[in-house]
Design a protein around this motif. Sequence first.
Motif, short mmCIF file in Angstrom:
data_model
loop_
_atom_site.label_atom_id
_atom_site.label_comp_id
_atom_site.label_asym_id
_atom_site.label_seq_id
_atom_site.Cartn_x
_atom_site.Cartn_y
_atom_site.Cartn_z
N HIS A 39 -13.89 8.90 -1.45
CA HIS A 39 -14.47 7.99 -0.43
C HIS A 39 -13.62 6.53 -0.34
CE1 HIS A 39 -17.39 5.16 -1.94
NE2 HIS A 39 -17.80 6.36 -2.81
N GLU A 40 -13.62 6.07 -1.56
CA GLU A 40 -12.71 4.76 -1.70
C GLU A 40 -11.18 4.91 -1.39
OE1 GLU A 40 -14.92 2.52 -5.56
OE2 GLU A 40 -14.13 4.61 -6.05
N VAL A 41 -10.79 6.05 -1.67
CA VAL A 41 -9.41 6.17 -1.28
C VAL A 41 -9.30 6.31 0.10
CG1 VAL A 41 -7.35 7.74 -1.55
CG2 VAL A 41 -8.61 7.27 -3.36
N LEU A 42 -9.94 6.79 0.89
CA LEU A 42 -9.99 7.04 2.24
C LEU A 42 -10.27 5.68 3.05
CD1 LEU A 42 -11.92 10.61 2.81
CD2 LEU A 42 -9.58 10.23 2.95
N GLU A 43 -11.06 4.95 2.13
CA GLU A 43 -11.20 3.59 3.16
C GLU A 43 -10.27 2.37 2.59
OE1 GLU A 43 -14.93 2.35 1.10
OE2 GLU A 43 -15.98 3.73 2.27
N LEU A 44 -8.99 2.80 2.02
CA LEU A 44 -7.88 2.18 1.67
C LEU A 44 -7.19 1.73 3.05
CD1 LEU A 44 -6.49 3.57 -1.57
CD2 LEU A 44 -7.85 1.32 -1.39
N GLY A 45 -6.79 0.48 3.11
CA GLY A 45 -6.13 0.03 4.23
C GLY A 45 -5.13 -0.98 4.12
N PRO A 46 -4.32 -1.56 4.87
CA PRO A 46 -3.31 -2.48 4.85
C PRO A 46 -4.00 -3.79 4.32
CG PRO A 46 -2.95 -1.68 6.90
CD PRO A 46 -4.23 -1.12 6.47
N GLY A 47 -3.59 -4.60 3.23
CA GLY A 47 -4.33 -5.56 2.74
C GLY A 47 -5.39 -5.61 1.54
N THR A 48 -5.59 -4.03 1.50
CA THR A 48 -6.60 -3.84 0.46
C THR A 48 -6.20 -4.29 -1.01
OG1 THR A 48 -7.33 -2.05 1.61
CG2 THR A 48 -7.94 -1.84 -0.79
N VAL A 49 -6.67 -4.66 -1.97
CA VAL A 49 -6.37 -5.19 -3.17
C VAL A 49 -7.15 -4.48 -4.18
CG1 VAL A 49 -6.31 -7.04 -4.83
CG2 VAL A 49 -5.80 -7.38 -2.51
N LEU A 50 -6.41 -3.56 -5.09
CA LEU A 50 -7.04 -2.63 -6.16
C LEU A 50 -7.04 -3.39 -7.46
CD1 LEU A 50 -5.59 0.85 -5.10
CD2 LEU A 50 -7.99 -0.10 -4.57
N GLU A 51 -8.07 -3.65 -8.06
CA GLU A 51 -7.95 -4.18 -9.41
C GLU A 51 -7.72 -3.06 -10.29
OE1 GLU A 51 -10.99 -6.53 -12.59
OE2 GLU A 51 -11.24 -6.72 -10.48
N LEU A 52 -6.72 -3.38 -11.36
CA LEU A 52 -6.27 -2.30 -12.43
C LEU A 52 -6.82 -2.60 -13.54
CD1 LEU A 52 -2.62 -2.00 -11.26
CD2 LEU A 52 -4.36 -0.77 -10.64
N ASP A 53 -6.81 -1.52 -14.68
CA ASP A 53 -7.49 -1.89 -15.92
C ASP A 53 -6.55 -2.35 -16.88
OD1 ASP A 53 -5.38 -0.16 -16.41
OD2 ASP A 53 -6.55 1.56 -17.42
N ARG A 54 -5.57 -3.24 -16.38
CA ARG A 54 -4.57 -4.23 -17.45
C ARG A 54 -4.47 -5.27 -16.97
NH1 ARG A 54 0.66 -1.33 -19.50
NH2 ARG A 54 -0.90 0.45 -19.62
N HIS A 55 -4.54 -6.40 -17.81
CA HIS A 55 -4.50 -7.71 -17.70
C HIS A 55 -2.96 -8.17 -17.28
CE1 HIS A 55 -4.53 -12.20 -18.55
NE2 HIS A 55 -5.78 -12.06 -18.04
#
Length: 102
Positions: A39-55
């Motif tokens: 459901h999180e993937v389906l909510e992605l759209g232009p401008g969405t920012v995803l935080e990754l597990d790496r600094h």
Amino acid sequence: MEQVAAASGSAGLESKMDLLCDIDLDATLRFGAREMALHEVLELGPGTVLELDRHVSEPVDLVVGDRIVARGEVVVVSGNFALRVTEVATPQLRLETIRCFF
């Protein structure tokens, strides 16, 4: 006799390695990862920012097949992203990466 056999054996190995050097492999830069529910993937759209597990200061992985063969930092060269390699996997590990394609 043993020296002659060893020399011809290493020449055969060199010619086999030369054949492998012409094989094209897909390489991927891995900046990080994140697990997401569908459901999180389906909510992605232009401008969405995803935080990754790496600094940001951590090195980026260069992956061939399913193996990390090098690490480095992302740089920009002539307007394109590039990788400045700072660490390379051992030759044995890199050969094991190639073997997974055969």
